[in-house]
Write an enzyme that holds these catalytic residues in place. Sequence first.
Site, PDB file in Angstrom:
ATOM      1  NE  ARG A   1      -3.530  -2.329   2.724  1.00 39.32           N
ATOM      2  CZ  ARG A   1      -3.216  -3.500   3.267  1.00 39.32           C
ATOM      3  NH1 ARG A   1      -1.978  -3.683   3.735  1.00 39.32           N
ATOM      4  NH2 ARG A   1      -4.100  -4.472   3.348  1.00 39.32           N
TER       5      ARG A   1
ATOM      6  CE  LYS B   1      -7.794  -1.046   5.146  1.00 40.80           C
ATOM      7  NZ  LYS B   1      -8.524  -1.371   3.885  1.00 40.80           N
TER       8      LYS B   1
ATOM      9  CG  HIS C   1      -5.719   0.762  -2.487  1.00 41.84           C
ATOM     10  ND1 HIS C   1      -4.819   0.409  -1.492  1.00 41.84           N
ATOM     11  CD2 HIS C   1      -6.688  -0.195  -2.464  1.00 41.84           C
ATOM     12  CE1 HIS C   1      -5.223  -0.696  -0.898  1.00 41.84           C
ATOM     13  NE2 HIS C   1      -6.349  -1.090  -1.467  1.00 41.84           N
TER      14      HIS C   1
ATOM     15  NE  ARG D   1      -3.469  -4.602  -0.577  1.00 35.97           N
ATOM     16  CZ  ARG D   1      -2.618  -5.403   0.060  1.00 35.97           C
ATOM     17  NH1 ARG D   1      -1.321  -5.292  -0.201  1.00 35.97           N
ATOM     18  NH2 ARG D   1      -3.030  -6.289   0.948  1.00 35.97           N
TER      19      ARG D   1
ATOM     20  CD1 TRP E   1      -6.375  -8.328   2.275  1.00 31.04           C
ATOM     21  CD2 TRP E   1      -5.059  -9.403   0.820  1.00 31.04           C
ATOM     22  NE1 TRP E   1      -6.304  -7.564   1.127  1.00 31.04           N
ATOM     23  CE2 TRP E   1      -5.499  -8.203   0.221  1.00 31.04           C
ATOM     24  CE3 TRP E   1      -4.223 -10.249   0.089  1.00 31.04           C
ATOM     25  CZ2 TRP E   1      -5.134  -7.824  -1.073  1.00 31.04           C
ATOM     26  CZ3 TRP E   1      -3.851  -9.875  -1.182  1.00 31.04           C
ATOM     27  CH2 TRP E   1      -4.309  -8.678  -1.759  1.00 31.04           C
TER      28      TRP E   1
ATOM     29  CE1 TYR F   1      -7.786  -8.147  -6.575  1.00 32.48           C
ATOM     30  CE2 TYR F   1      -7.532  -9.096  -4.401  1.00 32.48           C
ATOM     31  CZ  TYR F   1      -7.613  -7.991  -5.213  1.00 32.48           C
ATOM     32  OH  TYR F   1      -7.522  -6.730  -4.674  1.00 32.48           O
TER      33      TYR F   1
END
Length: 254
Positions: A96, A121, A181, A184, A207, A216
């Site tokens: 990020r 994050k 972003h 990403r 994640w 995805y």
Amino acid sequence: MLNQINGDVIWSVVQGELKKGNKAATVNRYLATIRNLLRTARDEWQWLDHIPKIRLLTGEVERDRWLTKEEADRLIAVCPPHLAALVKFALATGCRAREILGLEWNRVDLNRQTAWINQTKNGTPRGVPLNAGAISVLQAQVGKHSRYCFTYAGESIRYNISNSAWHTALEKAGLEDFRFHDLRHTWASWHRQAGTSCDELKELGGWKTRSMVDRYAKFATEHLAKAANRIDHFGQDNVIELSRFGHVHQEKRA
């Protein structure tokens, strides 16, 4: 005041934002900010005993914007050098913007091809394996700053990347509706197209849950290629003539 924020206030905020023509996604980002502040005031600062329950709006359309290789090359070609380095590193690692801007040399080991991100994050530090593209970008930054990896005019880049230079580059590259972003998202989409599994991608991207990665999955088709190609080698001699089969069956019954 914090203690004056109740369900009625939240409802008026939602209605006011919708009347402005804002979509569910925009309203939800606003609501999420309010919810986070209230939770912090209750759980960390202990300024509040109770907070209203804030539910996000339904119907939010999931953003699905990513670049092709050709579009990415076009964007990099028109970026100034410092911005091109950020774009290439984002496409190589999926990091990020905040993670890239805060990356320090003491958290990078070029020999072991690893970087350690502490400003994530979700607040959980993670290691980032550096591929050849990422290594090349970092090697080009060596010596420009004693602390930070990415700089501009000798100073660390501490402002928002989405500035005039970014928007100018997008315009020159002919790209619309694209945010930093989204690089990403592009990185993750490319990985799935290349055959990286969702579990591998979850670890690479940092994640916490599979649900964030499953979006995805639609980009991966290599595991279906064998099944899709079966009919290419299925000759006419192997096809059952259903009409003939039905006729013979009727004769036997007679």
